[in-house]
Design an enzyme around this catalytic site. Structure first.
Site, mmCIF file in Angstrom:
data_model
loop_
_atom_site.group_PDB
_atom_site.id
_atom_site.type_symbol
_atom_site.label_atom_id
_atom_site.label_comp_id
_atom_site.label_asym_id
_atom_site.label_seq_id
_atom_site.Cartn_x
_atom_site.Cartn_y
_atom_site.Cartn_z
ATOM 1 C CB CYS A 1 -100.255 -22.125 -152.400
ATOM 2 S SG CYS A 1 -99.795 -23.388 -150.870
ATOM 3 C CB CYS B 1 -95.514 -27.889 -154.635
ATOM 4 S SG CYS B 1 -95.976 -27.892 -153.267
ATOM 5 C CB CYS C 1 -98.203 -26.321 -157.627
ATOM 6 S SG CYS C 1 -100.069 -25.859 -157.147
ATOM 7 C CB CYS D 1 -112.415 -33.827 -154.861
ATOM 8 S SG CYS D 1 -110.732 -33.610 -153.919
ATOM 9 C CB CYS E 1 -112.872 -35.863 -151.670
ATOM 10 S SG CYS E 1 -111.015 -35.933 -151.747
ATOM 11 C CB CYS F 1 -107.554 -39.583 -151.948
ATOM 12 S SG CYS F 1 -107.035 -39.201 -153.595
ATOM 13 N NE ARG G 1 -109.802 -39.993 -158.604
ATOM 14 C CZ ARG G 1 -110.150 -40.089 -157.330
ATOM 15 N NH1 ARG G 1 -108.733 -39.551 -156.674
ATOM 16 N NH2 ARG G 1 -110.937 -40.564 -156.812
HETATM 17 N N1 SAM Z 1 -102.597 -27.748 -151.151
HETATM 18 C C1 SAM Z 1 -102.881 -28.908 -151.080
HETATM 19 C C2 SAM Z 1 -101.650 -30.053 -151.187
HETATM 20 O O1 SAM Z 1 -100.740 -29.623 -151.668
HETATM 21 O O2 SAM Z 1 -101.985 -31.151 -150.593
HETATM 22 C C3 SAM Z 1 -103.966 -29.312 -152.036
HETATM 23 C C4 SAM Z 1 -104.051 -29.024 -153.513
HETATM 24 S S1 SAM Z 1 -102.802 -29.570 -154.617
HETATM 25 C C5 SAM Z 1 -102.976 -28.622 -155.848
HETATM 26 C C6 SAM Z 1 -103.181 -31.293 -154.718
HETATM 27 C C7 SAM Z 1 -102.357 -32.086 -155.652
HETATM 28 O O3 SAM Z 1 -102.462 -31.819 -156.983
HETATM 29 C C8 SAM Z 1 -100.775 -32.084 -155.308
HETATM 30 O O4 SAM Z 1 -100.378 -32.682 -154.278
HETATM 31 C C9 SAM Z 1 -100.180 -32.469 -156.691
HETATM 32 O O5 SAM Z 1 -100.048 -33.959 -156.591
HETATM 33 C C10 SAM Z 1 -101.306 -32.134 -157.856
HETATM 34 N N2 SAM Z 1 -100.795 -31.377 -158.550
HETATM 35 C C11 SAM Z 1 -100.577 -29.783 -158.483
HETATM 36 N N3 SAM Z 1 -100.053 -29.246 -159.508
HETATM 37 C C12 SAM Z 1 -100.236 -30.217 -160.421
HETATM 38 C C13 SAM Z 1 -99.450 -30.272 -161.830
HETATM 39 N N4 SAM Z 1 -98.995 -29.106 -162.373
HETATM 40 N N5 SAM Z 1 -99.689 -31.479 -162.578
HETATM 41 C C14 SAM Z 1 -99.738 -32.677 -161.852
HETATM 42 N N6 SAM Z 1 -100.375 -32.466 -160.745
HETATM 43 C C15 SAM Z 1 -100.356 -31.563 -160.006
HETATM 44 C C1 DTB Z 2 -104.903 -35.182 -157.262
HETATM 45 O O1 DTB Z 2 -103.923 -36.081 -157.122
HETATM 46 N N1 DTB Z 2 -104.802 -34.632 -158.395
HETATM 47 C C2 DTB Z 2 -105.903 -33.632 -158.299
HETATM 48 C C3 DTB Z 2 -106.495 -33.835 -157.159
HETATM 49 N N2 DTB Z 2 -105.628 -34.676 -156.401
HETATM 50 C C4 DTB Z 2 -106.525 -32.559 -156.086
HETATM 51 C C5 DTB Z 2 -105.425 -32.255 -158.635
HETATM 52 C C6 DTB Z 2 -104.618 -32.114 -159.875
HETATM 53 C C7 DTB Z 2 -104.193 -30.546 -160.051
HETATM 54 C C8 DTB Z 2 -103.698 -30.011 -161.252
HETATM 55 C C9 DTB Z 2 -103.200 -28.703 -161.233
HETATM 56 C C10 DTB Z 2 -104.330 -27.762 -161.231
HETATM 57 O O2 DTB Z 2 -105.632 -27.808 -161.849
HETATM 58 O O3 DTB Z 2 -104.086 -26.938 -160.684
HETATM 59 FE FE1 SF4 Z 3 -99.588 -25.376 -152.487
HETATM 60 FE FE2 SF4 Z 3 -99.921 -26.171 -154.772
HETATM 61 FE FE3 SF4 Z 3 -98.214 -27.231 -153.045
HETATM 62 FE FE4 SF4 Z 3 -100.790 -27.595 -152.610
HETATM 63 S S1 SF4 Z 3 -99.641 -28.430 -154.273
HETATM 64 S S2 SF4 Z 3 -99.225 -26.925 -151.125
HETATM 65 S S3 SF4 Z 3 -101.756 -25.601 -153.529
HETATM 66 S S4 SF4 Z 3 -98.083 -25.161 -154.053
#
Ligand code: SAM
Ligand code: DTB
Ligand code: SF4
Length: 333
Positions: free
Chosen positions: A65, A69, A72, A109, A140, A200, A272
């Protein structure tokens, strides 16, 4: 079947969108027993507190990506990030969706590690949404920023919910993400809402934010023109190789306070208990449910990180005398 909700209760007050920072801060800081009592009172006015809504996640396009973030594992900016993969084929998505339905999920989702989808990608995703919808599942998506046109196309394809998190306060946002702004996030939320898709939207706790940042996040969510229908509260999963791998763990009382405050501010929304459950005890889960959380992700993987296996969650619900919203999910293991 018992109905524990008090839907006709005089406690069911109108939804508000004008919360002040001081009001939200005062709720978050209430003595714990008083906070939980108020959250439970609100919860029972709007929901049956023994019911839990179940969603299942699938990463349809993982890794690589362009966003940075800090939490992530899918960001290409971090060392040891998840390997970039192509968009999954439709058959694979359908197979996973059928399995999720058979295991009792009500909503499916699909997440993609994109900053925003290209129009070509959107064609394929629309096909996925339509196909999953025909299985009788709620759909979703969480695939990054959307334009009004893209939102309208997804609505037409049958999309029920769009997940797009604010993650934290506007003030702290820049310390976590530099490749997009808070306003970018708000704009997509507005595009999705205007297209008639349910929103959401929630955040992550445990990234080093202060109570004031938690107040900022909760206040922004509650003062959106419409409360998000689902509010995911994620506990940071500290993934090795991400800048937040060594973030100081937060205590579960602080986390539960955020859940209870979200419940009070957005009484009709599903709150949630999202990422981070793998490291939570049964008692931690129980505390979050008592504070008004009424939804979880079900299945051994979130997008890329582990989640409790279904049998473990089923055992927990049985132990608590709670059931999934859909009858097909109830205690059959
Ligand atoms: N790329 C899209 C975005 O950022 O909206 C969708 C996927 S992203 C992985 C969805 C959500 O997962 C993020 O907004 C964040 O709130 C959550 N998330 C990602 N990594 C995480 C982590 N290590 N711990 C907790 N929540 C996480
Ligand atoms: C949300 O708030 N939490 C979910 C879903 N929306 C998409 C994602 C959590 C991702 C946690 C890190 C991962 O598994 O990569
Ligand atoms: Fe990309 Fe992860 Fe950020 Fe979503 S949360 S925009 S997958 S880096």
């Amino acid at each position: 079947m018992n109905d524990y909700s008090l839907s006709s209760s005089p406690h069911k007050t109108p939804l508000r969108h004008d919360w002040s920072r001081d009001e939200v801060a005062a709720l978050l800081a209430l003595p714990f027993p008083e906070l939980i009592y108020r959250a439970q009172t609100v919860h029972r006015a709007y929901f049956d507190p023994t019911k839990i809504q179940i969603s299942t996640l699938l990463s349809i396009k993982s890794g690589g990506c362009p966003e940075d973030c800090a939490y992530c594992p899918q960001s290409a900016h971090h060392e040891k990030s998840v390997t970039r993969e192509a968009l999954l084929p439709l058959e694979t998505v359908l197979r996973e969706a059928k399995a999720a339905k058979d295991s009792g999920a009500e909503r499916f989702c699909m997440g993609a590690a994109w900053k925003k989808p290209k129009d070509r990608d959107l064609d394929a995703v629309c096909e996925m949404v339509s196909a999953v919808k025909t299985l009788g599942l709620e759909t979703c998506l969480t695939i990054g920023m959307l334009t009004p046109e893209q939102s309208a196309r997804l609505k037409e394809a049958g999309l029920d919910y769009y997940n797009h998190n604010l993650d934290t306060s506007e003030e702290f946002y820049g310390s976590i993400i530099s490749t997009r702004t808070y306003q970018d996030r708000l704009d997509t939320l507005s595009n999705v809402r205007d297209a008639g898709i349910h929103v959401c939207c929630g955040g992550i706790i445990g990234m080093g934010e202060t109570d004031s940042d938690r107040v900022g996040l909760l206040m922004t969510l509650a003062n959106l023109p419409k409360h998000p229908e689902s509010v995911p509260i994620n506990l940071l999963v500290r993934v090795e190789g991400t800048p937040l791998q060594d973030a100081k763990p937060i205590d579960m009382i602080t986390f539960t306070r955020v859940i209870a405050t979200a419940r009070i501010l957005m009484p009709a929304s599903h709150v949630r208990l999202a990422a981070g459950r793998e490291t939570m005890s049964e008692s931690d889960h129980a505390l979050c449910f008592l504070a008004g959380a009424n939804s979880i992700f079900w299945g051994e993987k979130l997008l890329t990180t582990p989640n409790p296996v279904k049998n473990k969650d089923q055992r927990l619900l049985d132990l608590l005398g709670m059931t999934a919203t859909l009858p097909s999910c109830s205690s059959q293991g």
